[in-house]
Design an enzyme around this catalytic site. Structure first.
Site, short mmCIF file in Angstrom:
data_model
loop_
_atom_site.label_atom_id
_atom_site.label_comp_id
_atom_site.label_asym_id
_atom_site.label_seq_id
_atom_site.Cartn_x
_atom_site.Cartn_y
_atom_site.Cartn_z
N LYS A 1 -81.06 -67.02 -71.42
CA LYS A 1 -80.66 -68.20 -72.20
C LYS A 1 -81.34 -68.17 -73.57
O LYS A 1 -80.73 -68.44 -74.59
CB LYS A 1 -81.02 -69.49 -71.45
CG LYS A 1 -80.22 -69.70 -70.18
CD LYS A 1 -78.75 -69.90 -70.46
CE LYS A 1 -77.90 -70.00 -69.22
NZ LYS A 1 -76.47 -69.89 -69.46
N TYR B 1 -83.63 -65.12 -65.83
CA TYR B 1 -82.53 -66.06 -66.13
C TYR B 1 -82.87 -66.85 -67.39
O TYR B 1 -82.06 -66.94 -68.31
CB TYR B 1 -82.33 -67.02 -64.95
CG TYR B 1 -81.47 -68.22 -65.31
CD1 TYR B 1 -80.11 -68.09 -65.50
CD2 TYR B 1 -82.05 -69.49 -65.50
CE1 TYR B 1 -79.32 -69.18 -65.87
CE2 TYR B 1 -81.28 -70.58 -65.85
CZ TYR B 1 -79.92 -70.43 -66.04
OH TYR B 1 -79.15 -71.51 -66.40
N SER C 1 -80.06 -74.22 -71.43
CA SER C 1 -80.71 -74.90 -70.32
C SER C 1 -82.06 -75.43 -70.75
O SER C 1 -82.73 -74.85 -71.61
CB SER C 1 -80.89 -73.89 -69.18
OG SER C 1 -81.78 -74.39 -68.22
P1 NAD Z 1 -71.21 -71.91 -61.89
O1 NAD Z 1 -71.72 -70.67 -61.25
O2 NAD Z 1 -70.59 -72.94 -61.00
O3 NAD Z 1 -70.16 -71.56 -63.02
C1 NAD Z 1 -70.23 -70.36 -63.77
C2 NAD Z 1 -68.86 -69.73 -63.73
O4 NAD Z 1 -68.87 -68.51 -64.49
C3 NAD Z 1 -68.44 -69.36 -62.31
O5 NAD Z 1 -67.14 -69.86 -62.06
C4 NAD Z 1 -68.45 -67.84 -62.30
O6 NAD Z 1 -67.46 -67.30 -61.43
C5 NAD Z 1 -68.17 -67.52 -63.77
N1 NAD Z 1 -68.67 -66.23 -64.24
C6 NAD Z 1 -69.90 -65.69 -64.04
N2 NAD Z 1 -69.98 -64.50 -64.64
C7 NAD Z 1 -68.78 -64.28 -65.24
C8 NAD Z 1 -68.24 -63.22 -66.02
N3 NAD Z 1 -68.95 -62.12 -66.28
N4 NAD Z 1 -66.97 -63.32 -66.46
C9 NAD Z 1 -66.23 -64.43 -66.18
N5 NAD Z 1 -66.67 -65.45 -65.45
C10 NAD Z 1 -67.94 -65.38 -64.99
O7 NAD Z 1 -72.40 -72.55 -62.73
P2 NAD Z 1 -72.50 -73.93 -63.49
O8 NAD Z 1 -73.52 -74.75 -62.80
O9 NAD Z 1 -71.16 -74.49 -63.73
O10 NAD Z 1 -73.14 -73.42 -64.84
C11 NAD Z 1 -72.37 -73.15 -66.00
C12 NAD Z 1 -73.30 -72.64 -67.09
O11 NAD Z 1 -74.30 -73.63 -67.33
C13 NAD Z 1 -74.04 -71.36 -66.74
O12 NAD Z 1 -74.12 -70.56 -67.91
C14 NAD Z 1 -75.41 -71.85 -66.34
O13 NAD Z 1 -76.41 -70.88 -66.58
C15 NAD Z 1 -75.59 -73.04 -67.25
N6 NAD Z 1 -76.54 -74.03 -66.71
C16 NAD Z 1 -76.34 -74.54 -65.46
C17 NAD Z 1 -77.26 -75.45 -64.94
C18 NAD Z 1 -77.10 -76.00 -63.55
O14 NAD Z 1 -78.07 -76.45 -62.98
N7 NAD Z 1 -75.90 -76.00 -62.96
C19 NAD Z 1 -78.35 -75.85 -65.72
C20 NAD Z 1 -78.50 -75.34 -67.00
C21 NAD Z 1 -77.58 -74.42 -67.49
C1 UD1 Z 2 -84.08 -75.19 -61.67
C2 UD1 Z 2 -84.32 -73.86 -62.32
C3 UD1 Z 2 -84.13 -73.99 -63.81
C4 UD1 Z 2 -82.78 -74.61 -64.16
C5 UD1 Z 2 -82.68 -75.96 -63.46
C6 UD1 Z 2 -81.40 -76.68 -63.79
C7 UD1 Z 2 -86.00 -72.80 -60.86
C8 UD1 Z 2 -87.40 -72.29 -60.75
N1 UD1 Z 2 -85.67 -73.39 -62.01
O1 UD1 Z 2 -85.12 -76.00 -62.04
O2 UD1 Z 2 -84.22 -72.73 -64.43
O3 UD1 Z 2 -82.63 -74.76 -65.54
O4 UD1 Z 2 -82.82 -75.75 -62.06
O5 UD1 Z 2 -80.51 -76.72 -62.77
O6 UD1 Z 2 -85.20 -72.64 -59.96
N2 UD1 Z 2 -87.16 -79.16 -54.86
C9 UD1 Z 2 -87.64 -79.41 -53.59
N3 UD1 Z 2 -86.99 -78.81 -52.55
C10 UD1 Z 2 -85.91 -77.98 -52.71
C11 UD1 Z 2 -85.43 -77.74 -54.02
C12 UD1 Z 2 -86.10 -78.35 -55.08
O7 UD1 Z 2 -88.61 -80.14 -53.40
O8 UD1 Z 2 -85.38 -77.46 -51.72
C13 UD1 Z 2 -87.83 -79.83 -56.00
C14 UD1 Z 2 -88.40 -78.88 -57.04
O9 UD1 Z 2 -89.70 -78.52 -56.72
C15 UD1 Z 2 -88.31 -79.74 -58.31
C16 UD1 Z 2 -87.06 -80.59 -58.07
O10 UD1 Z 2 -86.85 -80.59 -56.66
O11 UD1 Z 2 -89.42 -80.58 -58.41
C17 UD1 Z 2 -85.81 -80.05 -58.75
O12 UD1 Z 2 -85.63 -78.69 -58.40
P1 UD1 Z 2 -84.35 -77.86 -58.84
O13 UD1 Z 2 -83.13 -78.62 -58.47
O14 UD1 Z 2 -84.49 -76.48 -58.29
O15 UD1 Z 2 -84.40 -77.86 -60.42
P2 UD1 Z 2 -85.55 -77.37 -61.43
O16 UD1 Z 2 -86.83 -77.13 -60.73
O17 UD1 Z 2 -85.57 -78.33 -62.54
#
Ligand code: NAD
Ligand code: UD1
Length: 346
Positions: free
Chosen positions: A159, A155, A131
């Protein structure tokens, strides 16, 4: 890595996983998905199958927790995997502050268990969901992969720890091929509106929040801070369409066949920054819905501006995001309006 290969996808029922699994199937990969449904459901898997059409025969699903070593061993003994894409993990920053043990157990212990079983079965190719959170509060922009790394939450530390574990494993055994994809802010949904993000509980991130206001589940969006040194005072992020992100995983899989690849990190972003108010305006335009705003103070821990350098991924992975903010909002709204209650919608 070519489409005849078999890929294990952990967390493949989740938001990013489901979109990636669909792309893998459509490209011709044999795909085995494991998920414990902690933050997803069977319907997501069924919908991927439907979208994949004839290619759905190449999808096998098992409800397995990645911390269950006995089940993982059975799986690896029965199937030869060419590579693993590892999405499974918990991702709510606030929850990780409240429940750090749960996060370290799931994200770190779970990954260690997976890596141990992979090694025991000679499967040494992995793509991991890292991330942009590992850049902390960047002082210089855009974020390049060689920036110093830090984390501001349990969290984020999970990572960072997993990235460090990867680097240590590779240093001990160069037979591994390990790609860490640092996602910026994934939004949007498959253009069919049939799969998308369906977070359990209340949303934390901006886009799911806007979506719930648009469908009338929440009254207004709180804007966290209007006094940043940005174009309109609100926070700026690098939003990336989930379909582009999914394609980035296919590019990473292909890269795993490069004899030169070792253990590498790549940013997956667009390289463009968008403010909260710009995002709201773009969503209002495509949806025709007014998003009422409540101006709030800054959210503790938030960075001011974060966006990616995309140069390394473009050069090495031959991958570039294609969708802009308008497509992201259009597809998010298409998913939201067809599924106002996520996968539980009638
Ligand atoms: P998500 O929660 O939709 O998907 C994660 C999946 O993993 C879910 O289906 C959950 O049921 C499964 N899971 C969790 N723990 C598990 C375990 N112990 N065994 C088997 N399955 C398990 O999230 P996502 O948004 O699809 O994210 C996927 C990955 O990307 C995650 O590792 C997350 O940290 C990373 N990531 C997500 C974002 C974001 O904003 N969505 C940003 C940066 C990184
Ligand atoms: C969040 C996570 C970060 C993760 C990233 C990717 C936190 C502190 N950080 O960051 O670890 O990697 O998502 O998905 O949660 N905002 C509003 N109102 C809201 C929600 C968000 O104004 O209700 C603003 C935030 O202040 C920010 C922007 O929208 O400026 C994006 O927020 P968000 O979607 O939570 O993502 P990140 O802050 O980048």
């Amino acid at each position: 890595m070519s489409p005849s290969h078999c890929v294990l996808v952990t967390g493949g029922a989740g938001y990013i996983g489901s979109h990636t699994v669909l792309q893998l199937l459509l490209t011709g990969y044999k795909t085995v998905v494991i998920d414990n449904f902690d933050n997803s459901c069977q319907i997501a898997v069924n919908r991927v199958q439907e979208l994949a059409g004839d290619r759905a025969v190449n999808l096998i699903f098992h409800q397995i927790d990645i911390r269950d070593k006995a089940e993982l061993k059975k799986l690896f003994a029965s199937t030869k995997f060419d590579a693993v894409i590892h999405f499974a993990g918990l991702k709510a920053v606030g929850e990780s502050v409240q429940k750090p043990l749960m996060y370290y157990d799931n994200n770190v212990v779970g990954t260690l268990t997976l890596l141990e079983v992979m090694e025991a079965h000679g499967c040494k190719k992995i793509v991991f969901s890292s991330s942009a959170t590992v850049y902390g509060w960047p002082k210089v922009l855009p974020c390049t992969e060689d920036f110093p790394l830090s984390a501001a939450s349990p969290y984020g530390r999970t990572k960072l720890m997993v990235e460090d574990i990867f680097r240590d494993i590779y240093a001990s055994d160069s037979g591994w091929k390990m790609i860490m994809l640092r996602y910026f802010n994934p939004v949007g949904a498959h253009p069919s509106g049939y799969i998308g993000e369906d977070p359990l509980g209340s949303p934390n991130n901006l886009m799911p929040f806007i979506q719930q206001v648009a469908v009338g589940k929440l009254p207004a969006l709180k804007v966290f801070g209007t006094d940043y040194s940005t174009k309109d005072g609100t926070g700026v992020r690098d939003y990336i369409h989930v379909s582009d992100l999914a394609n980035g995983h296919l590019a990473a899989l292909r890269k795993l066949s490069d004899p030169e690849i070792g253990c590498e990190a790549y940013n997956l972003g667009t390289g463009k920054g968008t403010s909260v108010l710009e995002m709201v305006a773009a969503f209002e335009k495509v949806s025709g819905k007014k998003i009422p705003l409540v101006i709030s103070g800054r959210r503790p821990g938030d960075a001011e501006v974060v966006y990616a350098s995309t140069a390394k991924a473009e050069r090495d992975l031959n991958w570039k995001a294609e969708n802009g903010i308008e497509e992201m909002c259009r597809d998010q709204w298409n998913w939201a309006s067809k599924n106002p209650y996520g996968y539980q919608s009638k």
